[in-house]
Design a protein around this motif. Sequence first.
Motif, PDB file in Angstrom:
ATOM      1  N   VAL A 139       3.584  -1.713   3.571  1.00 12.46           N
ATOM      2  CA  VAL A 139       3.385  -0.474   2.818  1.00 12.46           C
ATOM      3  C   VAL A 139       4.705  -0.132   2.133  1.00 12.46           C
ATOM      4  N   LEU A 179       2.400   4.850   0.863  1.00 12.52           N
ATOM      5  CA  LEU A 179       2.397   5.669   2.071  1.00 12.52           C
ATOM      6  C   LEU A 179       3.397   6.806   1.903  1.00 12.52           C
ATOM      7  N   LEU A 239      -3.161   1.243   8.223  1.00 13.75           N
ATOM      8  CA  LEU A 239      -3.414   0.674   6.893  1.00 13.75           C
ATOM      9  C   LEU A 239      -3.346  -0.856   6.898  1.00 13.75           C
ATOM     10  N   SER A 250       4.845  10.173   6.802  1.00 17.07           N
ATOM     11  CA  SER A 250       3.998   9.423   7.736  1.00 17.07           C
ATOM     12  C   SER A 250       4.809   8.781   8.850  1.00 17.07           C
ATOM     13  N   GLU A 301       0.377   5.638  10.994  1.00 17.44           N
ATOM     14  CA  GLU A 301      -0.372   5.590   9.736  1.00 17.44           C
ATOM     15  C   GLU A 301      -0.165   4.243   9.033  1.00 17.44           C
ATOM     16  N   ALA A 302       1.065   3.729   9.082  1.00 17.67           N
ATOM     17  CA  ALA A 302       1.330   2.417   8.474  1.00 17.67           C
ATOM     18  C   ALA A 302       0.547   1.320   9.184  1.00 17.67           C
ATOM     19  N   ILE A 338       0.855  -1.188   0.000  1.00 14.80           N
ATOM     20  CA  ILE A 338       0.000   0.000   0.000  1.00 14.80           C
ATOM     21  C   ILE A 338       0.892   1.240   0.000  1.00 14.80           C
TER      22      ILE A 338
END
Length: 562
Positions: free
Chosen positions: A532, A511, A523, A515, A519-520, A509
């Motif tokens: 990510v 990122l 997700l 970040s 945040e990681a 994903i």
Amino acid sequence: MMPLNPLKKRLALPQTSWQLCILAAIGGFASAMLVVLFVFTIEGIQLLFLHENDDYSSLSALSRLLLPIIAAVLIIFFAWLTGYQYIRSGIPFVLHRLKIANGVLPLRNTLNQFIGSTVALAAGFSVGREGPAVHLGAACSSYLGNKFKLPYNAMRSLSACGIAAGIAACFNTPVAAVLFVMEVILREYKVHIFIPVMIAAIVGSMTTSSFFGLNHEFGYFSTISLRHGHYPALIVLGITLGVIAFAFNRYLILVIKASARFHIVPRILTAAIITGGLGFLLPHAMGTDISAINFSLQSDVELQLLLALLLAKVIMTVMALGLGVPGGIIGPILGIGAIAGTCGSIVATHFITGNIPASDFALMGMAGFMAATLNAPLAALLCVVELSNQIEIIVPAMVVITSACICSGQFFGNRSIFIMQLEAQGLAYRRPPIEKSLQHIGVLGVMAENITLLTQPDQKTLALALANKTPDNHLIVVDKHSGQQAQFILYQPINTPNSKPFVEQHTLIPLCSQSTLAEAYMLLAQARAGGVYVYQNNPDDIIGIMTFDAIRSYLLKGKTST
């Protein structure tokens, strides 16, 4: 792969960094200069119609009635120009943005804060300068961090530095500013944040001192003469302040909740009418704190008049802040505490042999009421010590502060007014413990950079790469089609007992490189697998990856396993 900026990687780690210290000093200076401009603007406007700053008693009664109403019209007009949704400002809003937007404040909110607070303070609303100073400082420093696209954890730290600089610049109290940030804003003590916050506070205080001098606003207080025999009276004063703080917080929240269904225009006009009406009767209740404190310390003021001034000041502050007038709360809190303390000195004089200087109890009232209202005893103690330039007040102030906080918190369940405001306004200010822990470290600092990229390989090339893969290397296949964003697929050979090894495939994903691990984690939390990939400017350019296993390792061991 794009080259990684070593400065940003350093700032992504939760470690003391000279780079962040330099940014804190720059942000602190810029924040202080903005506060200086803010103060000069207020004083310049006041001198257009007042003989002295904050001396509203020099105005006619009719002028005191009309002045807040005219100011309210100006505040509403500017809010209409920028959009009414951007009128939120002050310390609670900064706390909210610090949690959900890494301290970044919208420009329109900042403009409303500067213009609206300038007009409100010049016109005699019972609001303080420190709320705008906090907002302006945080906005200035976070703009600096956002301009350089720093990691979010560094941006939050830089925003906290701006807050400290703003408070230190406003009151010339650098130590209290640092403790306020740690105790009220961040609510944690981390050395790698503490040092740049301290630097920003020093720079902020030195900058404003060069314009306004080294003296504090309350430096004129005479040396205290409190003895051990006064301590019972101080305990009673503290208990009384705790009760007043509970009532103050409770009714402020009630006003916020009750007025939430009304548009901002009638709310601010109502606050203006109440301010003008009470100012018509009691001119010394207008303004932030100086006028009320000076009046209450006069030797010939009767207790009944002081009680009326105390009640008027509480009502004006509750209605102004509760109905949405831009401004801070600490200034009026200090004024209310000083008036309450002066009233306490008059009452105590009847029961204790000899006169008790009103200024002594005024200082104690300021410390106790601020501590109980904000639930920040240490910041309140150091604030009053620095404002009065008297280290001798520490022990008696601690007696009042502990009495006020125990009474307010334990018997009435009172909490910090900022937290209560956030809850009443429905603004988020908390993060789950896991996310809060992961917010302290940026992905740039711990991501895996040892990557082998294969762009749409054939089966033979892929098999050969898997056979030659080392444990510390990550094999990623790039699937890129014309006109579409590239997909990065992680290939992980897995060895299981009693079976042949197989390969797991996870589509990574994207990122942003600013970040944090929080945040990681968000997700990947649902799948609890995969990872990510980190990019700087273009999502098609990978600079590193972070797997869920690495995040889990950080949570369990305090370090990542990449």
